[in-house]
Scaffold this motif. Structure first.
Motif, PDB file in Angstrom:
ATOM      1  N   ALA A  25      -9.710 -16.436 -31.244  1.00  0.00           N
ATOM      2  CA  ALA A  25      -8.608 -15.741 -30.569  1.00  0.00           C
ATOM      3  C   ALA A  25      -7.772 -14.907 -31.537  1.00  0.00           C
ATOM      4  O   ALA A  25      -7.235 -13.884 -31.150  1.00  0.00           O
ATOM      5  CB  ALA A  25      -7.715 -16.749 -29.843  1.00  0.00           C
ATOM      6  N   TYR A 271      -2.018 -19.211 -30.390  1.00  0.00           N
ATOM      7  CA  TYR A 271      -3.321 -19.172 -29.717  1.00  0.00           C
ATOM      8  C   TYR A 271      -4.186 -20.313 -30.271  1.00  0.00           C
ATOM      9  O   TYR A 271      -4.990 -20.116 -31.184  1.00  0.00           O
ATOM     10  CB  TYR A 271      -4.012 -17.833 -29.948  1.00  0.00           C
ATOM     11  CG  TYR A 271      -3.318 -16.629 -29.343  1.00  0.00           C
ATOM     12  CD1 TYR A 271      -2.137 -16.755 -28.626  1.00  0.00           C
ATOM     13  CD2 TYR A 271      -3.849 -15.350 -29.483  1.00  0.00           C
ATOM     14  CE1 TYR A 271      -1.509 -15.650 -28.066  1.00  0.00           C
ATOM     15  CE2 TYR A 271      -3.240 -14.249 -28.928  1.00  0.00           C
ATOM     16  CZ  TYR A 271      -2.060 -14.400 -28.224  1.00  0.00           C
ATOM     17  OH  TYR A 271      -1.447 -13.302 -27.677  1.00  0.00           O
ATOM     18  N   HIS A 275      -7.884 -21.287 -26.445  1.00  0.00           N
ATOM     19  CA  HIS A 275      -7.058 -20.222 -25.851  1.00  0.00           C
ATOM     20  C   HIS A 275      -7.901 -19.243 -25.029  1.00  0.00           C
ATOM     21  O   HIS A 275      -7.517 -18.875 -23.908  1.00  0.00           O
ATOM     22  CB  HIS A 275      -6.315 -19.475 -26.960  1.00  0.00           C
ATOM     23  CG  HIS A 275      -5.410 -18.390 -26.464  1.00  0.00           C
ATOM     24  ND1 HIS A 275      -4.172 -18.647 -25.930  1.00  0.00           N
ATOM     25  CD2 HIS A 275      -5.586 -17.037 -26.369  1.00  0.00           C
ATOM     26  CE1 HIS A 275      -3.615 -17.501 -25.541  1.00  0.00           C
ATOM     27  NE2 HIS A 275      -4.456 -16.514 -25.798  1.00  0.00           N
ATOM     28  N   TYR A 299      -0.871 -13.692 -24.318  1.00  0.00           N
ATOM     29  CA  TYR A 299      -2.185 -13.703 -23.667  1.00  0.00           C
ATOM     30  C   TYR A 299      -3.328 -13.165 -24.558  1.00  0.00           C
ATOM     31  O   TYR A 299      -4.245 -13.889 -24.887  1.00  0.00           O
ATOM     32  CB  TYR A 299      -2.129 -12.890 -22.374  1.00  0.00           C
ATOM     33  CG  TYR A 299      -0.930 -13.235 -21.523  1.00  0.00           C
ATOM     34  CD1 TYR A 299      -0.904 -14.400 -20.770  1.00  0.00           C
ATOM     35  CD2 TYR A 299       0.204 -12.415 -21.517  1.00  0.00           C
ATOM     36  CE1 TYR A 299       0.199 -14.737 -20.001  1.00  0.00           C
ATOM     37  CE2 TYR A 299       1.312 -12.743 -20.750  1.00  0.00           C
ATOM     38  CZ  TYR A 299       1.303 -13.910 -20.000  1.00  0.00           C
ATOM     39  OH  TYR A 299       2.400 -14.235 -19.261  1.00  0.00           O
ATOM     40  N   ARG A 300      -3.267 -11.872 -24.906  1.00  0.00           N
ATOM     41  CA  ARG A 300      -4.435 -11.246 -25.533  1.00  0.00           C
ATOM     42  C   ARG A 300      -4.110 -10.572 -26.861  1.00  0.00           C
ATOM     43  O   ARG A 300      -4.794  -9.655 -27.277  1.00  0.00           O
ATOM     44  CB  ARG A 300      -5.037 -10.206 -24.563  1.00  0.00           C
ATOM     45  CG  ARG A 300      -5.690 -10.823 -23.337  1.00  0.00           C
ATOM     46  CD  ARG A 300      -5.925  -9.806 -22.238  1.00  0.00           C
ATOM     47  NE  ARG A 300      -4.686  -9.315 -21.705  1.00  0.00           N
ATOM     48  CZ  ARG A 300      -3.990  -9.912 -20.703  1.00  0.00           C
ATOM     49  NH1 ARG A 300      -4.451 -10.996 -20.143  1.00  0.00           N
ATOM     50  NH2 ARG A 300      -2.849  -9.398 -20.282  1.00  0.00           N
TER      51      ARG A 300
END
Ligand SMILES: Cc1cc2nc3c(=O)[nH]c(=O)nc-3n(C[C@H](O)[C@H](O)[C@H](O)COP(=O)(O)OP(=O)(O)OC[C@H]3O[C@@H](n4cnc5c(N)ncnc54)[C@H](O)[C@@H]3O)c2cc1C
Length: 321
Positions: A25, A271, A275, A299-300
């Protein structure tokens, strides 16, 4: 490698405990390099060989390129410009400083409650911090809210600006600053074992135009458990600890002309391992609700380039849908 290079670099970005982070991640390009070439060293050799075959102009360009960039006018001007562009666009309304207190699924779209009244929206791009977004969406979909639960690390940043004789008296080594490997904390800072500096930036050596001529700007960065502990301290107490810790490494520091203390509670989501799988499930859940996009650093990706890329993709998808 992990303790001396990986951990300090990742702590400088994520703040928390590197042993709990998911390598897939937080370092996807490195994982891809290892998968493709069999090892990071082979991948770097392949890259060096490829660079070697480029033209001299390419090589000169690569040498000049820096990994650190910012806006000459200051990062805050990005927001100022976005706000003024939106405000100047007919048929778009912007309500600043208006907290959303509740979100409900409407027959079509979403119903929002705010301090200045309710509003109905066809599509919702929710870019509040992940903790806030989680709380707002929990009544609509408890399972979605469960998937949004994430540990986060706090940060405390102290900037010291020096001018005149004070600036000249500093002996700052070349470079952008330094990171402290976790195992070196105690050794480097034995006089203050409870508060451990994670990194420092020599801002005037990192970016042009950040200080008046002859000035110096040093930024101390605390993360993880130390930052959590410092959050409740007064500005003066935090600044004193930062000065002591910098002085232990850089030598005596003259009195700064400017001291700025900034607290960032739970600002850096962690993360952790698992994740990506959690995000895949979250994505499905969000998709099922429809006309909803979750944006922001939970999130990303936590870096501004990731966030901008992600937001652009969501804006396009929202317009097309
Ligand atoms: C000390 C520090 C240094 C960093 N350095 C870098 C760096 O050098 N480079 C880099 O790329 N990244 C850096 N980052 C990471 C990056 O700055 C963050 O990940 C990013 O700014 C987070 O953006 P965001 O939009 O997710 O959250 P935020 O910028 O926190 O935005 C969330 C917004 O939601 C609003 N909000 C909250 N509650 C509500 C509500 N109820 N209703 C409506 N609105 C609400 C808030 O007011 C805020 O405007 C750094 C982070 C920290 C903490």
């Amino acid at each position: 490698m992990l303790v001396k290079i990986g951990a300090p670099l990742l702590s400088g970005v994520f703040g928390g405990d590197v042993a709990r982070l998911s390598v897939r991640a937080v370092m996807a390009p490195f994982v891809a390099m290892e998968r493709e070439h069999g090892s990071l060293i082979l991948a770097l050799e392949a890259r060096a060989a490829a660079t070697g075959s480029s033209t001299p102009a390419d090589r000169a360009g690569a040498a000049e390129a820096t990994v650190f960039t910012t806006l000459h006018s200051g990062l805050g001007t990005l927001i100022d410009r976005m706000v003024s562009t939106i405000a100047a666009t007919p048929a778009i309304t912007i309500r600043r400083n208006t907290a959303v207190s509740a979100i409900r699924r409407a027959e079509t779209g979403w119903q929002l409650e705010t301090a200045s009244g309710p509003g109905h929206f066809d599509r919702l791009l929710l870019a509040a911090p992940v903790d806030v977004a989680q709380r707002l969406l929990a009544p609509t979909d408890p399972e979605l809210a469960r998937l949004m639960k994430i540990d986060a690390s706090s940060a405390v940043v102290v900037a010291f600006g020096f001018t005149g004789e004070a600036a000249r008296s500093l002996s700052i080594p070349p470079g952008f600053g330094f990171l402290i490997p976790p195992e070196d904390h105690a050794a480097a800072l034995t006089h203050v074992p409870m508060n451990t500096l994670l990194a420092a930036t020599f801002v005037d050596q990192k970016f042009d135009g950040r200080v008046p001529p002859g000035g110096r700007l040093i930024r101390a960065f605390f993360g993880g458990a130390t930052a959590d502990r410092l959050l409740d301290h007064s500005d003066e107490a935090i600044a004193e600890i930062a000065r002591d810790e910098l002085a232990a490494i850089l030598g005596p520091l003259a009195s700064p002309s400017v001291t700025v203390v900034r607290r960032w509670p739970r600002a850096l989501p962690q993360y952790a391992v698992g994740h990506l799988e959690r995000m895949a499930m979250l994505h499905e859940r969000v998709h099922a609700l429809g006309n909803l996009w979750l944006l922001g650093n939970g999130y990303r990706g936590v870096g501004l380039p990731d966030l901008i890329r992600d937001s652009r993709a969501a804006a396009r998808a929202a317009v097309i849908s």
